[in-house]
Design a protein around this motif. Sequence first.
Motif, PDB file in Angstrom:
ATOM      1  N   UNK A 180       0.695  -1.224   0.016  1.00 29.86           N
ATOM      2  CA  UNK A 180       0.056   0.028   0.269  1.00 29.86           C
ATOM      3  C   UNK A 180       0.609   1.696   0.068  1.00 29.86           C
ATOM      4  N   UNK A 181       1.803   1.195   0.875  1.00 25.32           N
ATOM      5  CA  UNK A 181       2.846   2.615   0.633  1.00 25.32           C
ATOM      6  C   UNK A 181       3.628   2.425  -0.252  1.00 25.32           C
ATOM      7  N   UNK A 184       1.121   3.831  -3.007  1.00 23.78           N
ATOM      8  CA  UNK A 184       0.585   5.194  -3.340  1.00 23.78           C
ATOM      9  C   UNK A 184       1.482   6.392  -3.623  1.00 23.78           C
ATOM     10  N   UNK A 246      -7.974   1.929  -6.183  1.00 23.89           N
ATOM     11  CA  UNK A 246      -7.770   2.436  -4.752  1.00 23.89           C
ATOM     12  C   UNK A 246      -8.629   1.850  -3.796  1.00 23.89           C
ATOM     13  N   UNK A 296     -11.585   7.282  -1.802  1.00 17.19           N
ATOM     14  CA  UNK A 296     -12.020   7.473  -0.550  1.00 17.19           C
ATOM     15  C   UNK A 296     -11.725   9.101  -0.860  1.00 17.19           C
ATOM     16  N   UNK A 297     -12.031  10.259   0.654  1.00 24.39           N
ATOM     17  CA  UNK A 297     -11.964  11.674   0.193  1.00 24.39           C
ATOM     18  C   UNK A 297     -10.736  12.000   1.242  1.00 24.39           C
TER      19      UNK A 297
END
Lengths: 301, 229
Positions: A180-181, A184, A246, A296-297
């Motif tokens: 995930x890192x 992103x 995502x 996702x916000x």
Amino acid sequence: MNLDMMAMQAFTGLSIFTILTLMALGLAIVFGLMGVINMAHGELMAMGAYTTYFTSLFFAKFLPGLFGIYFLVGIVLAFFVTFAFGWILERGLIRFLYKRPLDTMLATWGLSLILQQLYRQFINAKEVEVTTVSWLKGAWQVTEGVSLPLSRLFIIGLAVVTAIAVYMFLYRTRWGLRIRAVTQNRPMAGAAGINTERVDAFTFALGCGLAGIAGSSFTMLASTGPTTGQAYIVDTFIVVVFGGVESLLGTIASAFMIGQMQSWFEYSMSGSMARASILLLVIVVLYFRPNGLFATKVRRA
Amino acid sequence: MLSVSNLNVYYGDSHVIRDVSFELAAGETIAIMGRNGMGKTTLLKSLIGLLPVRSGKVALEGRELNGARTYQRVALGMGFVPQGRMIFPYLTVEENVLTGMENVADKTVPKWIYETFPVLEEMKARRGGNLSGGQQQQLAIARALVSNPKVLVLDEPTEGIQPSIIKDIARTLNRLKAERGFALLVSEQVLSFAMEVADRLLIIEKGEFVHEEKKGAVDTAKIHAYLTV
């Protein structure tokens, strides 16, 4: 419409949902998380299906007594074969194209054509059938009017297990955190000390492995041919984009909605009209929510 | 500790860092000051390996870093807090800190991190992207510190942060430096912050160091002249 019909329709919707989920999980990782448009994703599903086919041939010839379990072995093998292929593909091709999405698309499209031709040349130009194991034949007669095919029940179970496993892996393990890192912010993940190259290869391979599992399980529903992958790839992309890249939960929710819509629309109109309506709905939703339903916000750094 | 000699960095044909050399001693803090576009960020990014170096040498405790990937440099003892923080917006605060712990055996956030930055403990289950700028800065520093760096590189830590918090960050950095014994290389435009943390100030202009001041006898008027357009 009586109760039995309702139940059957709901079950069909549930079945399509789990099939779409299985298809989309791999792409949710490769496209959704990594942003790699892999046009050969469908051919990887076909690769998983062929792996299962060869496993069945092997068991029929050398281990006929154990034929009952070949399908489980086939699924596991399909995962590892496509995982390994994905690793090689990432190291040999994809990693040079991370900043060139258009080239990635062309390159993987070319790869999909090459794979199709290889299947045609070396396996079989015609479709191949896999013998369904005896314990997955038939149906579970719930009531007089409701019978649920065992193969579809198995796929529902497989999808649930796979989805939970992927979720746990991504959100509860060190490897998941790395993935995930890196997905992103690749340069920053490297500057935080994460070996981004190994993570990239692993992530891509994982997505391919999941495609293999999907392809493997679909041998129960349909025969496998060189162009099988093409039939799956469009639906797969639609599910991922509709759910919002995502977002793993978005992918699953999107598969659920599309699955149910397909089931109910097909009940009330013709098959192609149903598909056209779904596509229209997807377009309308993406018009108003371009990042998909479940983006996702957060404040982006 | 960190020695840089005759470093040259290019963006295509434009020569951005010109023959830069300096030496950062153990436990020392150097502030690199200069206006926008003078090469501060480029210099720091090339030290951590995010930008390729055309020629010159970067060495940490005598070990050459040229050719090493960013993650290898982190393993060797470099810590990096980039401009704009670059925390992972979708990871929780705790997960953000954990990403920095690849080279640490015990993969749990150490206590001293939460003692130094209590706000991170309060917010550890929140997504990093929902933190304020000052909180994100603390998070980025924490993420770099958990790898126990020998040299911490901070790129414009005060950018976009309110003055009261800038003071806090300076104080925290000074305390952590004394406690954890790392050397600090920071790029900065805010003179008061630089004076608070740095032992030496280096002024960079058009990719070259043009002036140096030592702590204690800083000619603020002269530095202001360099920093204003």
